[in-house]
Scaffold this active site. Structure first.
Site, short mmCIF file in Angstrom:
data_model
loop_
_atom_site.label_atom_id
_atom_site.label_comp_id
_atom_site.label_asym_id
_atom_site.label_seq_id
_atom_site.Cartn_x
_atom_site.Cartn_y
_atom_site.Cartn_z
N GLN A 1 7.69 -9.42 7.87
CA GLN A 1 8.94 -8.94 7.28
C GLN A 1 9.49 -7.70 8.00
O GLN A 1 10.45 -7.10 7.54
CB GLN A 1 8.77 -8.68 5.78
CG GLN A 1 7.90 -7.50 5.40
CD GLN A 1 7.58 -7.50 3.92
OE1 GLN A 1 6.82 -8.32 3.43
NE2 GLN A 1 8.18 -6.57 3.16
N GLY B 1 0.81 -1.21 0.00
CA GLY B 1 0.00 0.00 0.00
C GLY B 1 0.84 1.26 0.00
O GLY B 1 2.02 1.24 -0.33
N GLY C 1 9.33 -4.48 -8.67
CA GLY C 1 10.15 -3.33 -9.02
C GLY C 1 11.63 -3.60 -8.79
O GLY C 1 12.01 -4.33 -7.87
N GLY D 1 5.52 4.81 -8.70
CA GLY D 1 6.31 3.59 -8.95
C GLY D 1 5.40 2.37 -8.97
O GLY D 1 5.48 1.53 -9.86
N HIS D 2 4.52 2.30 -7.97
CA HIS D 2 3.58 1.16 -7.92
C HIS D 2 2.64 1.21 -9.13
O HIS D 2 2.32 0.17 -9.72
CB HIS D 2 2.70 1.23 -6.67
CG HIS D 2 3.43 1.01 -5.38
ND1 HIS D 2 3.64 2.00 -4.46
CD2 HIS D 2 3.97 -0.12 -4.87
CE1 HIS D 2 4.28 1.49 -3.42
NE2 HIS D 2 4.51 0.21 -3.64
N LYS E 1 13.71 -1.46 -7.82
CA LYS E 1 14.23 -0.70 -6.67
C LYS E 1 14.58 -1.66 -5.53
O LYS E 1 15.58 -1.50 -4.87
CB LYS E 1 13.23 0.34 -6.18
CG LYS E 1 13.82 1.20 -5.10
CD LYS E 1 12.82 2.17 -4.59
CE LYS E 1 12.95 2.36 -3.12
NZ LYS E 1 12.61 1.25 -2.26
N ASP E 2 13.75 -2.66 -5.34
CA ASP E 2 14.04 -3.71 -4.34
C ASP E 2 14.70 -4.86 -5.08
O ASP E 2 14.11 -5.91 -5.28
CB ASP E 2 12.75 -4.13 -3.64
CG ASP E 2 12.14 -2.97 -2.88
OD1 ASP E 2 12.80 -2.46 -1.98
OD2 ASP E 2 11.02 -2.56 -3.22
N HIS F 1 2.49 4.86 -4.81
CA HIS F 1 3.00 6.04 -5.51
C HIS F 1 3.15 5.69 -6.99
O HIS F 1 2.79 4.57 -7.40
CB HIS F 1 4.34 6.49 -4.90
CG HIS F 1 5.31 5.36 -4.71
ND1 HIS F 1 5.89 4.70 -5.77
CD2 HIS F 1 5.78 4.75 -3.60
CE1 HIS F 1 6.69 3.76 -5.32
NE2 HIS F 1 6.63 3.75 -3.99
N GLN G 1 15.21 -8.25 -3.39
CA GLN G 1 13.90 -8.92 -3.28
C GLN G 1 13.52 -9.56 -4.61
O GLN G 1 13.08 -10.72 -4.67
CB GLN G 1 12.84 -7.91 -2.85
CG GLN G 1 11.41 -8.42 -2.95
CD GLN G 1 10.41 -7.44 -2.36
OE1 GLN G 1 10.21 -7.40 -1.16
NE2 GLN G 1 9.76 -6.64 -3.21
O1 PAF Z 1 7.89 -4.94 -1.92
C1 PAF Z 1 6.93 -4.99 -1.12
O2 PAF Z 1 6.11 -4.04 -1.04
C2 PAF Z 1 6.78 -6.18 -0.20
O3 PAF Z 1 8.03 -6.68 0.21
C3 PAF Z 1 5.93 -7.30 -0.80
C4 PAF Z 1 6.57 -7.89 -2.03
C5 PAF Z 1 4.55 -6.76 -1.15
C6 PAF Z 1 5.75 -8.43 0.23
O4 PAF Z 1 5.12 -7.97 1.39
#
Ligand code: PAF
Length: 285
Positions: A57, A27, A143, A32-33, A145-146, A30, A149
């Protein structure tokens, strides 16, 4: 846009969904999302977004409670982008019983972000696996940016034979270079002016590598020192290989095109992360 809060509602909405493209989020959306939603639209008949702030997390001293929650604005943005289904589970829906089964991510998860945030990728992988099981997407967009991940989720999908294509999306930046991030909203006006230095510093390192330098440790140290001089508390500046984020060969045998420069640092009480490809778009994702 249909809004599902339970797994049962989600399954009803996805009964005749065709190809499903999924964007998981926490949530506070912005641009980017919203860009991730647009990319999802190119890959699916039905676009599903999720908003779930995943306690698993967050470390005990992290910002779970103050993480920005902006549900109405998020819905507006998602509707404007033509998202078909929004999944917003309550914590009870995602974790009805304590989550004792967890994904153990690879050793890479203990480095970089994982070194400063123990357990972070266990939490990310576990929730992503659960979300993937619930949504059963054909495609999921993450993305760049992460970056760590993205790599770790992609590896999980490959090793568990999940029939999901992971699509990387370029980082969206403000005009001054700052990578858009939900946590940018914590920055004071003065910090917001200072914040693009992280991107400038990473870009400087990338330019030096492109110019032929491969004294990576010196470059990392110089970048760290510059940020520290300007009041940042640096977690890491790391030059890594784009394929699996391994440490590049110190003699410079790795082709610079495949290198990435990653950084994370605190500005005041806000932790910012960013990364740049030494050559835009050239590294493996
Ligand atoms: O990148 C994120 O916003 C979170 O790490 C994700 C992938 C939604 C998992 O909670």
């Amino acid at each position: 846009m249909e809004i599902a809060t339970t797994a049962a509602e989600l399954h009803n909405f996805l009964a005749d969904a065709g190809t499903v493209a999924f964007v998981p989020t926490m949530g506070n959306l912005h641009q980017g999302h919203l860009q991730l939603m647009r990319i999802a639209r190119e890959h699916g008949d039905t676009v599903v977004a999720s908003v779930f702030v995943n306690r698993l997390q967050f470390g005990p001293n992290e910002d779970f409670d103050r993480y920005p929650r902006t549900f109405e604005a998020d819905c507006e943005g998602l509707r404007r982008e033509g998202v078909d289904v929004l999944f917003v589970p309550q914590e009870q829906e995602m974790y009805p019983t304590p989550q004792v089964y967890r994904v153990t991510p690879p050793p890479l998860a203990e480095e970089l972000e994982g070194a400063s945030r123990p357990g972070f990728f266990h939490g990310v992988c576990t929730v992503v696996l659960k979300l993937f099981s619930l949504v059963q997407p054909d495609v999921a967009v993450f993305g760049k940016k992460d970056r760590q991940q993205l790599k770790i989720v992609r590896g999980m999908v490959q090793q568990f034979n999940m029939p999901i294509r992971i699509i990387p999306a370029e980082t969206v930046r403000a005009d001054d270079g700052l990578a858009l991030a939900s946590r940018n909203s914590y920055l004071s006006p003065e910090e917001r002016l200072e914040a693009p230095r992280l991107y400038r510093t990473l870009s400087w390192v990338a330019d030096e590598i492109l110019g032929g330098r491969h004294d990576y440790a010196n470059l990392e140290a110089a970048a760290r020192a510059d940020l520290s001089r300007h009041g940042w508390k640096v977690d890491y500046i790391a030059i890594r290989h784009g394929l699996a984020l391994r440490i590049p060969h110190p003699e410079g045998y790795d082709h610079p095109n495949l290198l990435i420069v990653l950084g994370a640092a605190m500005l005041g009480s806000t932790r910012l992360i960013d990364n740049v490809d030494v050559v835009q778009g050239a590294s493996e994702d």
